[in-house]
Write an enzyme that holds these catalytic residues in place. Structure first.
Site, short mmCIF file in Angstrom:
data_model
loop_
_atom_site.label_atom_id
_atom_site.label_comp_id
_atom_site.label_asym_id
_atom_site.label_seq_id
_atom_site.Cartn_x
_atom_site.Cartn_y
_atom_site.Cartn_z
N HIS A 178 91.19 -40.48 33.20
CA HIS A 178 92.32 -40.14 32.43
C HIS A 178 93.47 -40.07 33.38
CE1 HIS A 178 89.32 -39.50 29.18
NE2 HIS A 178 88.85 -38.76 29.88
N LYS A 188 87.63 -37.41 50.40
CA LYS A 188 88.44 -37.40 51.64
C LYS A 188 87.47 -38.21 52.71
CE LYS A 188 91.57 -34.01 50.68
NZ LYS A 188 92.43 -32.77 51.15
N ARG A 238 82.75 -30.39 53.94
CA ARG A 238 83.27 -30.12 55.31
C ARG A 238 82.20 -30.38 56.08
NH1 ARG A 238 81.76 -25.23 57.24
NH2 ARG A 238 80.48 -23.83 55.61
N ARG A 257 78.29 -30.70 61.14
CA ARG A 257 77.77 -30.97 62.47
C ARG A 257 78.13 -32.41 63.01
NH1 ARG A 257 71.85 -29.37 65.29
NH2 ARG A 257 72.18 -30.45 67.06
#
Length: 199
Positions: free
Chosen positions: A121, A172, A186, A189
């Protein structure tokens, strides 16, 4: 039950071997014109629901292994899946806008994973009236392992050899050979790899 192919347009190209169609299960629905789907005949398993809406292109490499894939792609969408990649359970590849989704070779996807290049949308800036959330490409490198119930969102770029933990959200860049998890994902390791065998 073999794969049903429903062609409701013109100049659509389906290159799926008769053997895969006979052994598979599901449906390929082609709406509009100039869609293209190519599945390498060496695929180990092939099935699910594929819906191409006109001018979409899907290419699936050899030794592919998936029986519950869901692909939705519109005009200008381009999906490439590399060799020896497997989807274990239900995986949805959603391309509601024109962009590219690339999944490399030797990848492993657990079940209940969504990958989408669009928010589906529009989000509009009130002052300018302009849309501020365009579609973005997704790239999943070679030998990437995606855990159960992950969401891979537009703009995601996952490096070769990386692992995404269960229930994670990726939007990302994740560097190569890393373990990442969380919402948003995130780095947990660096400098790791993985093996399908329980060594």
């Amino acid at each position: 039950m073999p794969i049903l192919i429903a062609d409701n347009g013109m100049n659509n190209s389906v290159q799926v071997s008769a053997d895969l169609i006979a052994k598979g299960n599901g449906k390929i629905l082609l709406e509009g014109d100039n869609n293209s789907i190519v599945v390498d005949p060496s695929a180990l398993a092939f099935g699910g629901f594929i819906h191409l809406k006109g001018g979409a292109t899907v290419t699936i490499g050899g030794a592919f292994n998936a029986t519950q894939i869901f692909i939705y792609a519109v005009r200008g969408a381009l999906l490439r899946i590399g060799r020896r990649t497997g989807f274990n359970g239900s995986v949805r590849l959603l391309m509601h806008e024109a962009a590219q989704m690339t999944i490399g070779e030797d990848c492993l996807f657990a079940s209940d994973v969504d990958v989408t290049i669009s928010d589906m949308h529009s989000i509009i800036d009130v002052a300018t009236g302009k849309r501020i959330n365009p579609a973005k490409n997704i790239n999943v490198g070679n030998r990437v392992w995606i855990g159960q119930r992950c969401m891979i969102l537009k703009g995601a770029d996952i490096g070769d050899g990386s692992i995404i933990g269960a229930n994670s959200l990726v939007s990302k860049m994740i560097p190569p050979n890393c373990l990442a998890a969380g919402s948003p994902a995130r780095l947990l390791r660096p400098n790791v790899t993985w093996d399908q065998r329980l060594l």
